[in-house]
Enzyme design. Structure first.
Site, PDB file in Angstrom:
ATOM      1  N   GLN A  11     -46.714 -37.834   5.994  1.00  0.00           N
ATOM      2  CA  GLN A  11     -46.616 -37.324   4.626  1.00  0.00           C
ATOM      3  C   GLN A  11     -47.986 -36.881   4.122  1.00  0.00           C
ATOM      4  OE1 GLN A  11     -43.990 -39.914   2.590  1.00  0.00           O
ATOM      5  NE2 GLN A  11     -44.113 -38.853   0.652  1.00  0.00           N
ATOM      6  N   LEU A  90     -45.263 -41.747   9.032  1.00  0.00           N
ATOM      7  CA  LEU A  90     -43.991 -41.119   9.407  1.00  0.00           C
ATOM      8  C   LEU A  90     -44.069 -40.490  10.806  1.00  0.00           C
ATOM      9  CD1 LEU A  90     -42.650 -37.931   9.328  1.00  0.00           C
ATOM     10  CD2 LEU A  90     -41.172 -39.900   8.937  1.00  0.00           C
ATOM     11  N   HIS A 189     -47.594 -48.790   2.578  1.00  0.00           N
ATOM     12  CA  HIS A 189     -48.458 -49.530   3.516  1.00  0.00           C
ATOM     13  C   HIS A 189     -49.215 -50.669   2.827  1.00  0.00           C
ATOM     14  CE1 HIS A 189     -47.448 -46.787   6.698  1.00  0.00           C
ATOM     15  NE2 HIS A 189     -47.753 -45.769   5.920  1.00  0.00           N
ATOM     16  N   GLN A 238     -44.689 -51.687  10.058  1.00  0.00           N
ATOM     17  CA  GLN A 238     -45.433 -50.495   9.636  1.00  0.00           C
ATOM     18  C   GLN A 238     -45.378 -50.223   8.131  1.00  0.00           C
ATOM     19  OE1 GLN A 238     -44.517 -46.549   9.232  1.00  0.00           O
ATOM     20  NE2 GLN A 238     -45.347 -45.900  11.186  1.00  0.00           N
TER      21      GLN A 238
END
Length: 295
Positions: A11, A90, A189, A238
């Site tokens: 992204q 991603l 994250h 993740q």
């Protein structure tokens, strides 16, 4: 023989009009149609939308996955193969698809759910820092609750993630050359994604993974791996874990890689890797015109 790594952006690399040139390829058209059945909307239409729907997480992530997967398919159809793969956030899903860990449909269904969970996350913010004292930054993050180093991109560029108050508190205490507050819906994250990550974990665990055909460097653990269970466990971590891209870059020459191909829109990863490993040969494949000839 030259060892090559393929890397896939996440992204932030999306661009209006990306992937539109792929519509002329029959194999790509079939993939776009398959994607529309899974997603309930058209990737090429979103990629050409003038209202910039593409910048919304819900659409960004599946669109990047589809476009990057098709470009990688075209590379492989022309006889090119990577010796190692990695993806930024991603992009790791595309890396796993290319490595044969799951098929296109299974990957897209995962990405669709991931995008939905992340799009509905709120109450967080992210900021990119360019040019800073790492020691000072890490010290400040340790002293401030509810903020973490989300993306360690290279020595001069990182992203921090957390509650708006915590992120602003760190920014007020650290000397930074440039700050970019990112246009995202949540604190990706970071531990603030724990609820979304827990829901997504149930989805992930229901999808069978195969052993990878080439080693994968994961975001949360930049150590080459082909084991299906380990790769899935890393992917589960993740969403709340840091993207350790600087360490991924450092691993490339250690693994004997001399050439890196960034597959997808933009040149973000190429720029990040160049700063960390200036001796690597870097190439970009973001369109049909940039696809290499058959081997």
């Amino acid at each position: 023989m030259t060892k090559t790594a393929w890397v896939f952006p996440g992204q932030g690399s999306q661009a209006i009009g990306m992937g539109v040139d792929l519509l002329d390829l029959p194999e790509a058209k079939a993939k776009f149609e398959q994607a529309e059945q899974i997603l309930g909307w058209s990737v090429p239409e979103i990629c050409q939308s003038q209202e910039d729907k593409l910048s919304r997480t819900l659409y960004t992530q599946p669109s990047l996955y589809v476009v990057e997967s098709i470009l990688a398919d075209r590379m492989q159809a022309r006889g090119h193969q990577p010796n190692l793969v990695a993806g930024h956030s991603l992009g790791e899903y595309v890396a796993l698809y290319v490595a044969g860990v799951f098929d296109f449909e299974a990957g897209l269904r995962l990405v669709k759910r991931r995008a939905e969970f992340m799009d509905s996350a709120s109450d967080g913010m992210m900021a990119a820092l360019i040019g800073f004292d790492r020691e000072q930054l890490e010290q400040q993050i340790q002293q401030t609750p509810d903020v973490v180093l989300a993306n360690d991109n290279n020595s001069a560029q990182v992203v921090i993630s957390g509650t708006p108050e915590a992120v602003e508190a760190v920014l007020s205490q650290v000397k930074v050359k440039r700050v970019v507050r990112l246009n995202v819906s949540g604190a990706f994250h970071s531990p603030l994604m724990a609820e979304a990550a827990a829901e997504f974990q149930a989805v992930l665990e229901s999808v069978p993974f195969n052993s990878a055909q080439v080693p994968v460097l994961s975001n949360v653990e930049p150590v080459p791996c082909v084991d299906a269970d380990i790769l899935k466990e890393r992917l589960i971590r993740q969403m709340t874990g840091s993207v350790r891209w600087r360490e991924i870059s450092l691993q490339l020459p250690v693994q004997g890689i001399s050439q890196v191909v960034e597959i997808g829109p933009g040149k973000v990863l190429t720029g990040l890797i160049k700063r960390t490993c200036p001796d690597l040969t870097l190439e970009n494949v973001g369109s049909v015109a940039e696809l290499p000839n058959s081997e």
